[in-house]
Design an enzyme around this catalytic site. Structure first.
Site, mmCIF file in Angstrom:
data_model
loop_
_atom_site.group_PDB
_atom_site.id
_atom_site.type_symbol
_atom_site.label_atom_id
_atom_site.label_comp_id
_atom_site.label_asym_id
_atom_site.label_seq_id
_atom_site.Cartn_x
_atom_site.Cartn_y
_atom_site.Cartn_z
ATOM 1 C CG ASN A 1 -0.222 -0.230 2.513
ATOM 2 O OD1 ASN A 1 0.368 -1.297 2.705
ATOM 3 N ND2 ASN A 1 -0.262 0.733 3.415
ATOM 4 C CB CYS B 1 -3.583 2.620 9.200
ATOM 5 S SG CYS B 1 -4.927 1.841 8.299
#
Length: 384
Positions: free
Chosen positions: A154, A327
């Site tokens: 990611n 995150c």
């Protein structure tokens, strides 16, 4: 918030919901509001919509609809899949293999499993983010029950050779789980060809709504998991609770739309990536992380040596870019992915993840390059 002159380049964090997806969802908030578990017309209609969406999602990733369980997103899917599979198979062994560069949802779930007595091996990566397949082979033991490695990273966009990983693991009767979240919708993903046993992904990364995702369990390989959520028989008892019908409908529609123009979009993103990187590498001290590797066409991770990353992001107040995973975006710490690749803390802190999407145009890239060059050069001058 005013969006005038703002450029969004953080599509790996989330994507805008496609207007066609919104239109598909709207009736299921009002007119077709039934609970799919209800045994009457309104319930039957909603249930049909859920199953149609399941077919649409399954078609995009080439699996059987019955192999998909709808969840609230990739995070829940990861918890269900990892914990459920490992508990189910603890009588066979307690060893799991993963990689240091996995998404935090995998790493934190692994930490929880370790607290339950599971033995976790974290594979190293080289300076380009690749694992050593020989190291993987060497770490498979008689007690190994699962290998969990993401398809596309990611933060860097690096694509791991999951099919080769699956073949290695399966020769030892070890199951394979893959987080395919960042790859789906950006590059072709064929679960049958990858030969994985468990996979997780999410709607909001491919122009669908937030709050819905999927867990894939390979029925051909007879993969099953222990449930650890209770409250009803929804989704084969694995994920109890009234289904998010509008979200699931949106997820299905998003998959249908993405599947229609996957190759065209891939080439468009690749062109933008080339344009972006050809300009950015002219900046002194700039390095494209994983630049020469097989990676997603929309993702660029670039480090600027000697540049304060916090100041850089503040200077780039017209660009929506990030340090890495959403995150971890509010934590001023070096990326665990870049650190695992051997990048020093101060350089990792001066890194940006730039991810393009369907609405990105060449002019956006030109403006972004101008702003990044200006900011980096100003910060370098100040630091002299």
């Amino acid at each position: 918030m005013t969006r005038k002159n703002k450029i969004y380049l953080d599509y790996n964090a989330t994507t805008p919901v496609d207007p066609q997806v919104v239109n598909a969802m709207l009736p299921y908030f009002t007119e077709n509001f039934g609970n799919p578990s209800s045994d009457h017309f309104f319930g039957w209609y909603a249930d049909d919509a859920v199953e149609n969406a399941r077919n649409q999602v399954a078609k995009l990733v080439n699996c059987r609809p019955v192999e998909l369980t709808f969840t609230s997103g990739a995070t829940e899917s990861a918890n269900l899949g990892l914990i459920g599979y490992c508990r189910k198979n603890k009588n066979r062994g307690n060893h799991i293999v993963t990689v240091k560069t996995e998404h935090k949802v995998i790493l934190e779930t692994m930490a929880f499993l370790a607290s339950e007595g599971f033995d976790i091996t974290y594979l190293d990566v080289d300076k380009n983010g690749n694992i050593d397949l020989n190291q993987l082979k060497e770490n498979l033991k008689s007690t190994t029950i699962l290998v969990s490695i993401m398809l596309a990273n990611n933060e860097t966009g690096l694509i791991h050779p999951i099919k080769s990983i699956s073949k290695i693991a399966h020769t030892k009767q070890v199951a394979v789980m893959s987080d395919i979240t960042q790859a789906v919708g950006k590059t072709p993903v064929d679960l049958q060809d990858l030969e994985v046993d468990i996979a997780i992904f999410s709607s909001h990364k491919l122009y669908g709504p937030k709050g819905v995702g999927a867990l894939y369990l390979n029925k051909k390989n007879k993969i099953s998991i222990d449930k650890h959520l209770y409250g009803g028989s929804h989704e084969k008892g694995l994920r109890p609770g009234t289904l998010n019908v509008p979200g699931i409908v949106g997820f299905g529609e998003a998959c249908r739309i993405v599947g229609q123009s996957l190759e065209e979009n891939y080439q468009m993103q690749l062109s933008l990536q080339n344009q972006l990187e050809e300009e950015l590498v002219t900046i002194g001290g700039a390095t494209i992380n994983c630049g020469k590797e097989n990676r997603l066409p929309n993702t660029t991770n670039i480090s600027f040596k000697g540049v304060d990353g916090t100041k850089l992001l503040r200077q780039l107040n017209t660009l929506a870019v990030s340090r890495g995973s959403a995150c971890n975006a509010n934590l001023i710490t070096p990326s665990h992915v870049l650190k695992a690749m051997g990048i020093e803390d101060h350089t990792a802190l001066g890194s940006l993840r730039i991810s393009t999407g369907r609405k990105t145009i060449s002019e956006d890239i030109q403006k972004a390059v101008f702003e990044i060059k200006k900011a980096v050069n100003q910060l370098k001058t100040v630091s002299l």
